[in-house]
Design a protein around this motif. Sequence first.
Motif, short mmCIF file in Angstrom:
data_model
loop_
_atom_site.label_atom_id
_atom_site.label_comp_id
_atom_site.label_asym_id
_atom_site.label_seq_id
_atom_site.Cartn_x
_atom_site.Cartn_y
_atom_site.Cartn_z
N ASP A 1 0.88 -1.14 0.14
CA ASP A 1 0.12 -0.02 0.10
C ASP A 1 0.88 1.11 -0.19
OD1 ASP A 1 -2.22 -1.67 0.04
OD2 ASP A 1 -2.65 -1.38 2.20
N GLU B 1 2.41 1.94 -3.29
CA GLU B 1 1.40 2.55 -4.41
C GLU B 1 1.32 3.92 -4.07
OE1 GLU B 1 -2.67 1.91 -3.46
OE2 GLU B 1 -3.40 2.23 -5.55
N ILE C 1 -0.02 0.61 -11.16
CA ILE C 1 -0.02 0.19 -9.68
C ILE C 1 -1.38 0.13 -8.93
CG2 ILE C 1 2.24 1.58 -9.49
CD1 ILE C 1 0.82 3.95 -8.58
N THR C 2 -2.31 0.64 -9.65
CA THR C 2 -3.63 0.23 -8.94
C THR C 2 -3.85 -1.35 -9.19
OG1 THR C 2 -4.44 2.33 -9.86
CG2 THR C 2 -6.04 0.53 -9.09
N ASP C 3 -3.45 -1.89 -10.29
CA ASP C 3 -3.81 -3.27 -10.26
C ASP C 3 -2.76 -4.08 -9.44
OD1 ASP C 3 -5.83 -4.14 -12.55
OD2 ASP C 3 -5.00 -2.30 -13.54
N GLU D 1 -1.56 -2.97 -6.62
CA GLU D 1 -2.10 -2.96 -5.29
C GLU D 1 -3.36 -4.00 -4.99
OE1 GLU D 1 -4.60 -1.90 -1.85
OE2 GLU D 1 -5.08 -1.46 -3.92
N ARG D 2 -4.28 -4.11 -6.08
CA ARG D 2 -5.32 -4.98 -5.82
C ARG D 2 -4.71 -6.32 -6.07
NH1 ARG D 2 -9.45 -0.92 -8.17
NH2 ARG D 2 -9.09 0.76 -6.79
N GLU E 1 -5.57 -9.19 -3.11
CA GLU E 1 -6.10 -10.58 -3.02
C GLU E 1 -5.09 -11.72 -2.44
OE1 GLU E 1 -9.27 -11.17 -4.30
OE2 GLU E 1 -9.80 -9.45 -5.36
N HIS F 1 -6.02 -9.05 -13.32
CA HIS F 1 -5.28 -7.74 -13.01
C HIS F 1 -4.01 -7.83 -13.74
CE1 HIS F 1 -7.81 -5.98 -9.92
NE2 HIS F 1 -7.81 -6.91 -9.15
N LYS G 1 -8.42 7.88 -11.61
CA LYS G 1 -8.34 6.74 -10.62
C LYS G 1 -9.92 6.47 -10.64
CE LYS G 1 -4.20 6.63 -9.10
NZ LYS G 1 -3.36 5.18 -9.14
N THR H 1 -11.48 4.19 -13.19
CA THR H 1 -11.31 2.71 -13.01
C THR H 1 -12.05 1.98 -11.88
OG1 THR H 1 -8.87 3.32 -13.40
CG2 THR H 1 -9.37 1.07 -12.54
N ARG I 1 -15.06 -0.95 -12.78
CA ARG I 1 -15.10 -2.16 -11.98
C ARG I 1 -16.63 -2.18 -11.28
NH1 ARG I 1 -8.76 -2.46 -11.49
NH2 ARG I 1 -8.27 -2.59 -13.58
N ARG J 1 -17.80 -5.59 -3.04
CA ARG J 1 -16.84 -5.04 -3.83
C ARG J 1 -17.33 -3.86 -4.13
NH1 ARG J 1 -12.63 -5.40 -3.20
NH2 ARG J 1 -11.77 -5.16 -5.26
N ARG K 1 -5.98 7.14 1.31
CA ARG K 1 -6.09 5.90 1.01
C ARG K 1 -5.14 5.23 2.21
NH1 ARG K 1 -4.20 5.11 -5.01
NH2 ARG K 1 -2.73 6.38 -4.13
N HIS K 2 -5.63 3.61 2.56
CA HIS K 2 -4.87 3.00 3.32
C HIS K 2 -4.30 3.95 4.78
CE1 HIS K 2 -4.53 0.83 -0.37
NE2 HIS K 2 -3.57 1.75 -0.62
#
Lengths: 239, 239
Positions: free
Chosen positions: A62, A65, A96-98, A100-101, A105, A206, B94, B97, B101, B202, B224-225
Amino acid sequence: MSTPGYKSHISSAFNAELEDVRQRVLAMGGLVEQQLVDATRALMDLDGDLADQVRANDDKVDQLEMVIDDECSRILARRQPTASDLRLVYAVIKTITDLERIGDEAHKIAQMARDLSRQERLNHHMMETQHLSRQVSQMVRSALDAFARMDAEAALSTVRDDVKIDREYEALMRQCITYMMEEPRAIRRVIDLIWCVRSLERIGDHAKNIAEYVIYFVKGKDVRHTSLEDMEREVLGSP
Amino acid sequence: MSTPGYKSHISSAFNAELEDVRQRVLAMGGLVEQQLVDATRALMDLDGDLADQVRANDDKVDQLEMVIDDECSRILARRQPTASDLRLVYAVIKTITDLERIGDEAHKIAQMARDLSRQERLNHHMMETQHLSRQVSQMVRSALDAFARMDAEAALSTVRDDVKIDREYEALMRQCITYMMEEPRAIRRVIDLIWCVRSLERIGDHAKNIAEYVIYFVKGKDVRHTSLEDMEREVLGSP
């Protein structure tokens, strides 16, 4: 500068900044890859300590990112990049969004490993899950390799792999459901496993996204939401 | 220009471009909201035709994402925005995206509605799922309202709502698992429902992300985070 795919600048400071952000993405990618490997191992060995370690490392993902996003917005403000430099920054912001996801996961898989480590051992479908996880890890590695070399053909091959992952995911999911119907006593544990399998499938998606950003950078064309055939035409040229 | 939160420019063309991109995000948001409402209705009424319509409309969501990304990269290249203009563009990149989703998850719910419409009717947990869906839709609407007004306090309230959604999700998931154990014959159908419930959870996460970008735009701080307490301190000031 030896970095593939993007031009050299009169400002060597700008070169250094772009190279730095690229290196950080690769570092974040390496960490996320390791998280996935560790989360899967925690699941296979029902190793609660390793699961906790994955959970702790998620913060590092995190933080990376946020650091990279901050670096990208500084580059945009100060360097006002255009053409391929701008596409690189854009691809990084999306990538980086992907990443982070994917980290998220992996974190979820680790949480399930923790849960499962407290229950009676589940022996069914663990080998198949491990196999799927290896394929997904390989796909993440391929996507990051394609990013490192900014190689559109390698990225295309990563996109193709997602089809196989999805097929394997569907088959494994059907098996899990059948097993629950035969063994209702195992439902709670199988559901935990199902979340892991679902996470693996999402990680494949991702990795595919990352590969698509590489194609965008190299070819200057947004290939998301297009068919595999259109993507092949874009990357390999007309048949 | 009356748009809240960002400054007026000497170049009225630049003003118009920023306003245009903002309007497109809101249009995309409106479409995604409708997709979620339709997908839930398809699920409740087991309406296969409505499910097919959601599937067809998903392409429009995808196209809007690509158009807005293209517009953002043009603005970055031609206008070289800085400060709050750059933050707006960054927040848009951002946000879309996450909107895409949310659209994807609505699409998945519609697919499950299609599947379920071909099976024996499942009566359990449909009311609870509908309730969760209403809350999640409300959260998406709040996030988009906060974006439209660039209102950090409204965004904070959206972030807070995610805690309630997660709690409701956990409770519903436990009920579904218990029901499968009592009624193994229903497992296949309950699993379809579980995917829908998971998708709703989600979607709540994505709405939370959008709210966090609003706070980033308004306060210039990436929240974030971070904990809810830190976010409250950032938005509302020190106690």
